[in-house]
Design an enzyme around this catalytic site. Structure first.
Site: not given
Lengths: 197, 302
Positions: B34, B91, B163, B175, B245
């Site tokens: 990001d 995005k 975040g 998983r 990010g």
């Protein structure tokens, strides 16, 4: 050609620093060829040939140096190890790179000059039928943010063109493709490379 | 420039599923970072990122600021495209197909229909089959992943919790997705109908997993990666690349951390190399516990 010491099965290495290396491995295993992912000099020491996959050439360039693979690979190519580069792999093998990064390494292994991302951004990526020398029928080629060979020496053998662009070429032990034979189901280009080992 | 010469020399096609998935295949084994401005984009490319995600605020700041998070200013995206030679992603809000149209017109290489932005539609995701450019979508489980693939996503990323700098949700989602893939490969043909029903996913996509052992498109990990070990954990669990990010540019010293995460992603099975690259990186982003967050982004989308 590099001749191995005994008749043991030849191992084709796939440079696995970044990119579509597993697609090449799948192709090779379908051809019943033993493969080895190459991330370190130890991995490299067991291979008889090497495929450099598509991916991001600037990323691979940095990882070739930090993983201490650049010098040993360069030496092995010079000594005649068969090597096949697709897309980013072709960029790494070229003599000269246009629109690359200043610090980008190349193996100077084939006498071609390539331009990165020459066909445009992803929105311009495409698939097309091409004719490959010595192969019957069309080959379905996928071009992803593809590089273009903008100059090549007469010593380089042209194996396929798309329009006026050379997209598959060979010089001695070095084979390069601007497209991705590993993304289609057609194994004939890989077969062509494996036969030379 | 020379583009016109080669236009249509033979039969050729853009925007097919194979061409879209092709770029996702090329990003495997890499780190997508990001970035919020051209300076960060340069740092990312210098560190070996295989692509960058251009956005106005990293998820940690979106979380802090609150309010509605939208597509970035086109000016900022083109500014990043101008300094980068690697693929640039951006995005769009879930369901906001006009933001996606705008991003496609800017020539971004990949659109992330992202739960990190505030959803624009509470029932529909974007019809991604209508676009020439590929989409990546988040998923918390296999059913969600297959629904996104049926809408045309060329790449799936486990959502994690963006975040937070906390890998726990990414691990849960990976998983869950990969665990169910494994179970489906063991199921007999009659059980696949039940799997499709349970996952609320198209039967042919479930049958395809049973045959091939994997999704039709690559699976990457996102949401919470803050250290080289986090990236290697995601890779060892079966992710094929990672998105980072806030983890890089919210840390004390972004450039060396970015490079270390790139190396750990490549050498994800080699603890000695991960140890070597993890030395002296300065502080990672602080991060937050899941019990301290007010909004779970992973719950957006369905």
């Amino acid at each position: 050609m590099r001749v191995s010491q005994n008749s043991a099965k030849k191992v084709v290495g796939v440079l696995a620093l970044q990119g579509a290396f597993d697609s090449h491995e799948r192709m090779l295993s379908e051809l019943d060829v033993a493969t080895q992912e190459v991330r370190t000099p130890q991995d490299l020491s067991v291979v008889d040939a090497l495929i450099m996959p598509g991916g991001e050439s600037t990323t691979m360039s940095q990882l070739l140096e930090s993983s201490e693979l650049y010098e040993p690979i360069k030496k092995m190519i010079h000594e005649g190890m068969p090597v096949f580069g697709t897309c980013a792999g072709m960029i790494l093998l070229a003599k000269r790179i246009f629109d690359g990064r200043d610090d980008q390494v190349s193996f100077n292994a084939i006498d071609i000059e390539v331009q990165r991302n020459a066909y445009g951004r992803q929105v311009d990526s495409f698939e097309a039928e091409i004719q490959v020398e010595r192969l019957d029928g069309a080959f379905h080629a996928v071009f992803i943010r593809a590089p273009r060979i903008v100059n090549l020496s007469p010593d380089v053998e042209v194996l396929a063109k798309f329009g006026s662009d050379v997209v598959l070429a060979r010089q001695k032990n070095v084979l390069v493709a601007a497209f991705h034979p590993e993304l289609s189901d057609d194994k004939r280009v890989h077969e062509m490379f494996v036969k030379e080992i | 420039m020379a583009k016109r010469e080669t236009e249509n020399p033979g039969k050729s096609a853009t925007g097919s599923m194979l061409v879209k998935r092709g770029l996702a295949e090329m990003l495997k084994g890499g780190v997508i970072m990001d970035v919020v401005n051209p300076e960060q984009a340069k740092i990312a490319e210098d560190a070996g990122a295989c692509a960058v995600m251009a956005l106005e605020r990293v998820p940690a700041d979106i979380r802090r600021d609150g309010g509605v998070a939208r597509m970035s200013d086109p000016e900022m995206i083109t500014g990043i495209q101008a300094v980068c030679s690697i693929p640039v992603m951006a995005k769009a809000r879930i369901g906001h197909f006009v933001e996606a149209q705008v991003l496609e017109s800017l020539g971004v290489d990949f659109i992330d229909e992202s739960e990190v932005l505030t959803p624009a539609d509470e029932a529909h995701h974007i019809d991604k089959l209508k676009f020439t450019i590929p989409f990546v979508c988040g998923a918390t489980n296999l059913g969600e992943a297959l629904r996104r693939i049926s809408e045309g996503a060329a790449l799936i990323r486990s959502k994690g919790e963006a975040g937070t700098g906390n890998i726990v949700e990414a691990v849960r989602h990976l998983r869950s997705i990969i665990g169910d893939i494994r179970k489906i490969t063991q199921a007999d043909s009659a059980e696949l109908f039940e799997w499709a029903k349970r996952l609320q996913a198209p039967l042919p996509l479930v049958q395809e997993i049973a045959e091939t052992g994997w999704l039709q498109v690559p699976l990457f990990c996102a949401g919470g990666i803050a250290t080289p070990s986090d990236a290697a954990l995601a890779m060892q669990l079966g992710a094929q690349a990672v998105f980072v990010g806030s983890g890089i540019f919210k840390s004390d010293d972004p450039a060396p951390r970015a490079k270390a995460i790139v190396e750990a992603t490549t050498h994800f099975r080699d603890p000695e190399i991960i140890a070597k690259v993890s030395r002296n990186l300065g502080g990672p982003m602080t991060g937050i516990g899941m019990d301290k967050i007010e909004q779970r982004y992973a719950e957006r989308g369905w």
